[in-house]
Scaffold this motif. Structure first.
Motif, PDB file in Angstrom:
ATOM      1  N   SER A  86       1.027 -24.147  50.807  1.00 42.02           N
ATOM      2  CA  SER A  86       0.599 -23.636  49.503  1.00 42.02           C
ATOM      3  C   SER A  86      -0.076 -22.270  49.621  1.00 42.02           C
ATOM      4  O   SER A  86      -0.696 -21.800  48.678  1.00 42.02           O
ATOM      5  CB  SER A  86      -0.346 -24.641  48.833  1.00 42.02           C
ATOM      6  N   ALA A  87       0.046 -21.624  50.786  1.00 41.28           N
ATOM      7  CA  ALA A  87      -0.640 -20.339  50.980  1.00 41.28           C
ATOM      8  C   ALA A  87       0.311 -19.168  50.738  1.00 41.28           C
ATOM      9  O   ALA A  87       1.508 -19.251  51.013  1.00 41.28           O
ATOM     10  CB  ALA A  87      -1.189 -20.267  52.392  1.00 41.28           C
ATOM     11  N   ASP A  88      -0.261 -18.064  50.226  1.00 43.47           N
ATOM     12  CA  ASP A  88       0.508 -16.818  50.112  1.00 43.47           C
ATOM     13  C   ASP A  88       0.316 -15.980  51.382  1.00 43.47           C
ATOM     14  O   ASP A  88       1.077 -15.071  51.661  1.00 43.47           O
ATOM     15  CB  ASP A  88      -0.003 -15.969  48.934  1.00 43.47           C
ATOM     16  N   LEU A  89      -0.763 -16.297  52.080  1.00 45.16           N
ATOM     17  CA  LEU A  89      -1.093 -15.539  53.286  1.00 45.16           C
ATOM     18  C   LEU A  89      -1.460 -16.538  54.375  1.00 45.16           C
ATOM     19  O   LEU A  89      -2.391 -17.332  54.221  1.00 45.16           O
ATOM     20  CB  LEU A  89      -2.291 -14.619  52.996  1.00 45.16           C
ATOM     21  N   VAL A  90      -0.695 -16.522  55.472  1.00 43.52           N
ATOM     22  CA  VAL A  90      -0.977 -17.428  56.593  1.00 43.52           C
ATOM     23  C   VAL A  90      -1.494 -16.576  57.748  1.00 43.52           C
ATOM     24  O   VAL A  90      -0.811 -15.653  58.195  1.00 43.52           O
ATOM     25  CB  VAL A  90       0.302 -18.187  57.026  1.00 43.52           C
ATOM     26  N   VAL A  91      -2.712 -16.860  58.186  1.00 44.12           N
ATOM     27  CA  VAL A  91      -3.281 -16.147  59.337  1.00 44.12           C
ATOM     28  C   VAL A  91      -3.287 -17.126  60.502  1.00 44.12           C
ATOM     29  O   VAL A  91      -3.931 -18.179  60.425  1.00 44.12           O
ATOM     30  CB  VAL A  91      -4.718 -15.654  59.041  1.00 44.12           C
ATOM     31  N   ILE A  92      -2.558 -16.785  61.563  1.00 46.24           N
ATOM     32  CA  ILE A  92      -2.503 -17.671  62.728  1.00 46.24           C
ATOM     33  C   ILE A  92      -3.370 -17.050  63.820  1.00 46.24           C
ATOM     34  O   ILE A  92      -3.095 -15.951  64.291  1.00 46.24           O
ATOM     35  CB  ILE A  92      -1.055 -17.831  63.254  1.00 46.24           C
ATOM     36  N   ASN A  93      -4.431 -17.763  64.186  1.00 44.93           N
ATOM     37  CA  ASN A  93      -5.307 -17.279  65.261  1.00 44.93           C
ATOM     38  C   ASN A  93      -4.897 -18.005  66.533  1.00 44.93           C
ATOM     39  O   ASN A  93      -5.229 -19.172  66.746  1.00 44.93           O
ATOM     40  CB  ASN A  93      -6.772 -17.549  64.887  1.00 44.93           C
ATOM     41  N   SER A  94      -4.159 -17.316  67.375  1.00 47.68           N
ATOM     42  CA  SER A  94      -3.418 -17.974  68.454  1.00 47.68           C
ATOM     43  C   SER A  94      -4.187 -18.050  69.763  1.00 47.68           C
ATOM     44  O   SER A  94      -5.159 -17.341  69.987  1.00 47.68           O
ATOM     45  CB  SER A  94      -2.131 -17.180  68.699  1.00 47.68           C
ATOM     46  N   CYS A  95      -3.688 -18.924  70.646  1.00 48.61           N
ATOM     47  CA  CYS A  95      -4.216 -19.064  72.005  1.00 48.61           C
ATOM     48  C   CYS A  95      -3.055 -18.812  72.958  1.00 48.61           C
ATOM     49  O   CYS A  95      -1.924 -19.204  72.685  1.00 48.61           O
ATOM     50  CB  CYS A  95      -4.745 -20.481  72.197  1.00 48.61           C
ATOM     51  N   ALA A  96      -3.347 -18.160  74.087  1.00 53.54           N
ATOM     52  CA  ALA A  96      -2.276 -17.866  75.046  1.00 53.54           C
ATOM     53  C   ALA A  96      -2.673 -18.265  76.457  1.00 53.54           C
ATOM     54  O   ALA A  96      -2.072 -17.815  77.428  1.00 53.54           O
ATOM     55  CB  ALA A  96      -1.942 -16.370  74.995  1.00 53.54           C
ATOM     56  N   VAL A  97      -3.686 -19.132  76.576  1.00 53.27           N
ATOM     57  CA  VAL A  97      -4.195 -19.482  77.903  1.00 53.27           C
ATOM     58  C   VAL A  97      -3.119 -20.197  78.723  1.00 53.27           C
ATOM     59  O   VAL A  97      -3.012 -20.013  79.923  1.00 53.27           O
ATOM     60  CB  VAL A  97      -5.483 -20.325  77.753  1.00 53.27           C
ATOM     61  N   LEU A 119       9.532 -20.893  54.490  1.00 54.88           N
ATOM     62  CA  LEU A 119       8.538 -20.706  53.426  1.00 54.88           C
ATOM     63  C   LEU A 119       8.673 -19.327  52.795  1.00 54.88           C
ATOM     64  O   LEU A 119       8.594 -19.159  51.586  1.00 54.88           O
ATOM     65  CB  LEU A 119       7.120 -20.809  54.014  1.00 54.88           C
ATOM     66  N   LYS A 120       8.894 -18.334  53.662  1.00 50.27           N
ATOM     67  CA  LYS A 120       9.003 -16.959  53.164  1.00 50.27           C
ATOM     68  C   LYS A 120      10.284 -16.779  52.341  1.00 50.27           C
ATOM     69  O   LYS A 120      10.306 -16.019  51.378  1.00 50.27           O
ATOM     70  CB  LYS A 120       8.970 -15.970  54.331  1.00 50.27           C
ATOM     71  N   ALA A 121      11.348 -17.491  52.743  1.00 47.52           N
ATOM     72  CA  ALA A 121      12.600 -17.386  51.983  1.00 47.52           C
ATOM     73  C   ALA A 121      12.410 -17.987  50.592  1.00 47.52           C
ATOM     74  O   ALA A 121      12.940 -17.486  49.597  1.00 47.52           O
ATOM     75  CB  ALA A 121      13.725 -18.103  52.737  1.00 47.52           C
ATOM     76  N   GLU A 122      11.638 -19.073  50.535  1.00 47.50           N
ATOM     77  CA  GLU A 122      11.378 -19.750  49.257  1.00 47.50           C
ATOM     78  C   GLU A 122      10.465 -18.910  48.371  1.00 47.50           C
ATOM     79  O   GLU A 122      10.670 -18.804  47.170  1.00 47.50           O
ATOM     80  CB  GLU A 122      10.664 -21.063  49.584  1.00 47.50           C
ATOM     81  N   ARG A 123       9.443 -18.323  48.990  1.00 45.13           N
ATOM     82  CA  ARG A 123       8.478 -17.509  48.223  1.00 45.13           C
ATOM     83  C   ARG A 123       8.325 -16.164  48.933  1.00 45.13           C
ATOM     84  O   ARG A 123       7.487 -15.991  49.813  1.00 45.13           O
ATOM     85  CB  ARG A 123       7.118 -18.220  48.146  1.00 45.13           C
ATOM     86  N   PRO A 124       9.157 -15.196  48.538  1.00 44.90           N
ATOM     87  CA  PRO A 124       9.248 -13.943  49.313  1.00 44.90           C
ATOM     88  C   PRO A 124       7.936 -13.162  49.398  1.00 44.90           C
ATOM     89  O   PRO A 124       7.792 -12.298  50.243  1.00 44.90           O
ATOM     90  CB  PRO A 124      10.326 -13.149  48.573  1.00 44.90           C
ATOM     91  N   GLY A 125       6.948 -13.469  48.558  1.00 47.49           N
ATOM     92  CA  GLY A 125       5.673 -12.749  48.645  1.00 47.49           C
ATOM     93  C   GLY A 125       4.794 -13.210  49.790  1.00 47.49           C
ATOM     94  O   GLY A 125       3.782 -12.580  50.110  1.00 47.49           O
ATOM     95  N   THR A 126       5.157 -14.314  50.442  1.00 50.17           N
ATOM     96  CA  THR A 126       4.311 -14.871  51.502  1.00 50.17           C
ATOM     97  C   THR A 126       4.253 -13.926  52.707  1.00 50.17           C
ATOM     98  O   THR A 126       5.261 -13.357  53.106  1.00 50.17           O
ATOM     99  CB  THR A 126       4.877 -16.245  51.950  1.00 50.17           C
ATOM    100  N   ARG A 127       3.044 -13.746  53.261  1.00 49.69           N
ATOM    101  CA  ARG A 127       2.882 -12.903  54.451  1.00 49.69           C
ATOM    102  C   ARG A 127       2.264 -13.720  55.577  1.00 49.69           C
ATOM    103  O   ARG A 127       1.420 -14.586  55.338  1.00 49.69           O
ATOM    104  CB  ARG A 127       1.950 -11.725  54.154  1.00 49.69           C
TER     105      ARG A 127
END
Ligand code: SAM
Ligand code: SF4
Length: 534
Positions: free
Chosen positions: A79-90, A108-116
């Motif tokens: 349900s988000a327009d903006l997804v922030v992924i705070n990743s780990c690479a250990v 998700l982006k194809a369904e709602r093209p405004g999603t970032r």
């Protein structure tokens, strides 16, 4: 009401500053032109956090900045327009978790093209934008950890009414040259915008980055060199937390006990003259150290002279920097909890040398002895890597012997995972995966026995538990320790003792966020079962 569109984000991460330390954080990139404030709703965001406590703390800051900009939080990625992924690479498996979500995010982006989608955290390193895009095709914007303070500005959300912290390039008032991470934290604390997970327990970062050169580890490359927060800034943040009723504060850093070596000298710290016993000779005279910081936070008192923050913890300690001054401070500060996480990684000197850990087993055991003498009953936990390059069966057995000798309360163990770009990536990864798995499972089985025995010594004793969760009765114990909890007698509350033991106990949800005294009835390898006394 329509949602204000986010800008098209196809800019590569800005180049790092030329010259100097190649791991130095870059200056903030030029912000996007601001979007005119319209009648539309601002985007709803979701922050997905993976990895360590430092990431969780960084996410609290980013979520707070987005909320302060006027955005709302979505309850799920969908349900988000903006997804922030705070990743780990250990480890590779951490990166795979994010890569595995690319298909879902693209859909998700194809369904709602405004999603970032924004990717931050340790997976964003200097691999070049093309490599990042290939790995993470659904991501619109990549921000290295030191660029996270730019998030709101890069999204074009820093409106004229937004607090100063939302623009890129704000400076900490007491260190005009400080890095963006330090400046952003100072502003967020001043503005009170950090979105803390709960009011009773808080993370407080005190040092960013890592100056160690552990050959297997990606962190120095992703998080850059060490930068300590100003001493008074940390104390002030803790003072505010105490005033707001926080019961527990955890001071954070990749290597928290090297705090202060990069801060300016000050008269008030003239007595501090500690030298690191090994490795880089740092002149620490006149600069604050972690022991001084711990004492200052412990020294915050309420009107009745009790510690303003009843429980003080810190993570992570590198054995190299665990000075006698710090051991004395742990022993002498009533608010500091009786638990220390002291990663050992291996019980064999040759492996430790290849890992670049800067200590030998004997020195490490000496530290454990000094700690236990100074703080009787202190609980110890550690990190271990099995199957590191060239680890023989005998070297692995030495790690098992170390576990038997130290008898940790908790061990976080993992199989070695090659991290491209680290020094160890040039060594042969010659322990086969199935052998790594065998070693890992045998080590965990040994620790299960040790954990069960150590926990048994708590049965019948009274413990102080900070309750942080409640689940409706009817569930079952996941521990397997002690007699099974009968249905109807389930202990729906969960919390931690001062020694960081997980405790399940009886009581209602109103006890979440309070300190409860309880008597331990049963012990399993990973947790205790107790009855509340108050
Ligand atoms: N700074 C802390 C220290 O010195 O131990 C820990 C930070 S590190 C991000 C957390 C743990 O991840 C390490 O203690 C280590 O056991 C594990 N780790 C790091 N790199 C790894 C690798 N390449 N493979 C497996 N485990 C790794
Ligand atoms: Fe990685 Fe070593 Fe730094 Fe810990 S101390 S973050 S293991 S390089």
């Amino acid at each position: 009401m329509t949602t204000r569109p986010l800008p098209v984000l196809d800019l590569p991460a800005p180049p790092r500053r030329s010259g100097g330390d190649p791991r130095s954080p870059a200056r903030p990139a030029a912000a996007f032109d601001e979007y005119a404030i319209g009648p539309e709703a601002l985007p709803r965001f979701f922050v997905w956090t993976l990895g360590c406590q430092m990431n969780r703390s960084d996410s609290e800051e980013m979520a707070g900045a987005l909320l302060a900009a006027g955005c709302a939080e979505a309850i799920a990625i969908e349900s988000a327009d903006l997804v922030v992924i705070n990743s780990c690479a250990v480890r590779e498996v951490s990166e795979r978790k994010v890569i595995g979500r690319m298909g879902q995010l693209a859909a998700l982006k194809a369904e709602r093209p405004g999603t970032r989608v924004v990717l931050t955290g340790c997976a964003v390193r200097d691999q070049g934008p093309a490599a990042l895009r290939r790995r993470y095709p659904a991501v619109d914007l990549f921000l290295r950890p030191d660029q996270e303070p730019e998030l709101v500005a890069r999204l074009g959300l820093a409106g004229p009414t937004a607090p100063a912290m939302l623009g890129a390039g704000v400076a900490a008032p007491d260190r005009p040259d400080a890095s963006p991470m330090l400046a952003a934290r100072a502003s967020a604390v001043a503005a009170g915008t950090i979105r803390r997970g709960q009011p009773w327990a808080a993370w407080v970062p005190v040092i960013y980055g890592c100056d160690k050169t552990c050959s297997y580890c990606i962190v120095p490359f992703s998080r850059g060199p060490e930068r300590s927060r100003p001493f008074d800034g940390v104390v002030e943040e803790c003072r505010r937390l105490g005033e707001a009723g926080a019961l527990e504060v955890t001071l954070l850093g990749q290597n928290v006990n090297s705090y202060g070596h990069d801060l300016p000298r000050e008269e008030r710290f003239a007595a501090i003259a500690a030298q690191r016993p090994l490795g880089r000779r740092l002149d620490l005279a006149g600069r604050p150290d972690f022991a001084a910081l711990l004492r200052a936070v412990d020294g915050l008192r309420r009107g009745d002279a009790q510690p303003a923050i009843p429980r003080l913890r810190f993570l992570t300690s590198h054995p190299w920097d665990l000075t006698d001054r710090l051991i004395e401070a742990i022993a002498g500060c009533p608010s500091v909890c009786g638990h220390l996480h002291l990663p050992v990684q291996s019980g064999d000197d040759a492996v430790l040398r290849r890992m670049g850990r800067q200590y030998a087993v004997e020195g490490y055991l000496g530290l454990v002895e000094r700690l236990r003498a100074a703080v009787p009953g202190i609980a110890l936990s550690t990190d271990v890597i099995v199957g590191f390059c060239g680890e023989t069966e005998a070297q692995y057995e030495a790690t098992l012997a170390l576990l038997r000798a130290v008898r940790y309360d908790q061990v976080f163990a993992a199989a070695y995972s090659v991290r491209p770009g680290t020094p160890a990536a040039r060594l042969p990864d010659d322990v086969p995966p199935e052998e790594k798995r065998r070693r890992l499972n045998a080590l965990l089985a040994l620790q299960e026995e040790i954990g069960r025995e150590r926990n048994r010594s708590w049965v019948g004793r009274e413990v102080e538990v900070l309750v942080d969760g409640w689940s409706p009765p009817g569930g079952h114990s996941h521990d397997g320790g002690g007699p099974p909890i009968r249905p109807g007698a389930a202990r729906p509350l969960a919390g931690r003792t001062r020694e960081n033991k997980l405790v399940h106990l009886d009581g209602g949800p109103e006890r979440v966020g309070t300190i409860v005294h309880a008597r331990v009835d049963h012990a399993g390898p990973y947790s205790l079962v107790a009855t509340a006394l108050t």
